[in-house]
Design an enzyme around this catalytic site. Sequence first.
Site, PDB file in Angstrom:
ATOM      1  N   SER A 117       2.658   6.716  13.742  1.00 34.13           N
ATOM      2  CA  SER A 117       2.933   5.282  13.686  1.00 34.13           C
ATOM      3  C   SER A 117       3.974   4.910  12.638  1.00 34.13           C
ATOM      4  CB  SER A 117       1.637   4.510  13.405  1.00 34.13           C
ATOM      5  OG  SER A 117       1.075   4.939  12.180  1.00 34.13           O
ATOM      6  N   HIS A 134      10.162  -5.356 -15.007  1.00 30.53           N
ATOM      7  CA  HIS A 134       8.820  -5.293 -14.418  1.00 30.53           C
ATOM      8  C   HIS A 134       8.848  -4.300 -13.265  1.00 30.53           C
ATOM      9  CE1 HIS A 134       4.959  -6.521 -12.672  1.00 30.53           C
ATOM     10  NE2 HIS A 134       5.579  -6.597 -11.509  1.00 30.53           N
ATOM     11  N   SER A 151       6.064  -2.777 -10.174  1.00 22.43           N
ATOM     12  CA  SER A 151       4.728  -2.804  -9.591  1.00 22.43           C
ATOM     13  C   SER A 151       4.793  -2.346  -8.142  1.00 22.43           C
ATOM     14  CB  SER A 151       4.124  -4.213  -9.664  1.00 22.43           C
ATOM     15  OG  SER A 151       4.829  -5.104  -8.822  1.00 22.43           O
ATOM     16  N   ARG A 199       0.258  -4.135  -4.874  1.00 22.46           N
ATOM     17  CA  ARG A 199      -1.098  -4.002  -4.338  1.00 22.46           C
ATOM     18  C   ARG A 199      -2.083  -4.734  -5.242  1.00 22.46           C
ATOM     19  NH1 ARG A 199      -1.187   0.815  -1.255  1.00 22.46           N
ATOM     20  NH2 ARG A 199      -3.341   0.298  -0.663  1.00 22.46           N
ATOM     21  N   SER A 209      -3.864  -1.411  -7.407  1.00 20.36           N
ATOM     22  CA  SER A 209      -2.795  -2.085  -8.137  1.00 20.36           C
ATOM     23  C   SER A 209      -2.236  -1.185  -9.230  1.00 20.36           C
ATOM     24  CB  SER A 209      -3.326  -3.377  -8.764  1.00 20.36           C
ATOM     25  OG  SER A 209      -2.340  -3.978  -9.566  1.00 20.36           O
TER      26      SER A 209
END
Length: 294
Positions: free
Chosen positions: A117, A152, A154, A157, A162
Amino acid sequence: MVPLPQNWRMIARKYPNSYFLFFLLAIILLPMMELSAQAFTRDEFKDSIQNIPYFTIHKDNYFITGLPTNTSVNSNTANAKYQISFKQMITRNALPWDTYLFATYSQKAFWDVYKESFPFREINFNPSIGVGKAIFNKRDRLKGIISINFEHESNGRDSIFSRSWNRLNIEYATNLSDKIRARGKLWLPFAYKKGNSDILEYRGLGELQLSYEMKPNKLYFEVLLRKGLTWDTKGTYRPRIYYSPFKKNRSNQYFMLEWYVGQAESLMDYKAFTSMVRIGYVIKSNELNFLKGK
């Protein structure tokens, strides 16, 4: 002696055996390097920075795919990685102390293209804002470019998935010779405890990048080094080879071969050891071409 910031004093106590001071020494020594007589003068640099586009490439923009060297090869371990990165000059007119304001955004994605997928494994988001300044030697020729910025990073999540951290960076780029360019970067991290409190053991407090111009606009070799804050082998070694088959490479397009060895390639699995060889297409960053001179 100048006192270290509180965060760094805490880091020094926690990691007394670390040798991240290597990066501190690199930052100190790089500005001492002298450039060739072909470097831009102060006036030439000011004229050049007025003529560059406001919107440019920041880091390399690429799409590469490959396979691991330390485990079996299958649809779960082979993947693709791509990055988009740009820089916006907010001011080209000099601010106080001849500084310039800019913002950047980079997005790096890990894509399982060999699964049925085609799912994305992870996307890392990396905006920043900062100021840059050109450094000139006693002959009033461009010696290097220094920048200070807030960054920053990230993975977007939440909950237990996270991963994020923030840092204040100081970066310096210069030439070690006519063909070798160096970039040293140090960061002061903050607000990174939740979800990845030990990330400095894998990312360290800085990085050093060396680039060797084997053939101008044709063939380059580059290596990125990071060292985690422990005596063990945690860190990053990432060599790259860039090759352009085009006669006139005005669009700065290359094929790139990359070998990533170490930890922290992605934020989600920053503790995992990675050894991936990937190859693909890249639009190479040219934001430091000022250092090439005339």
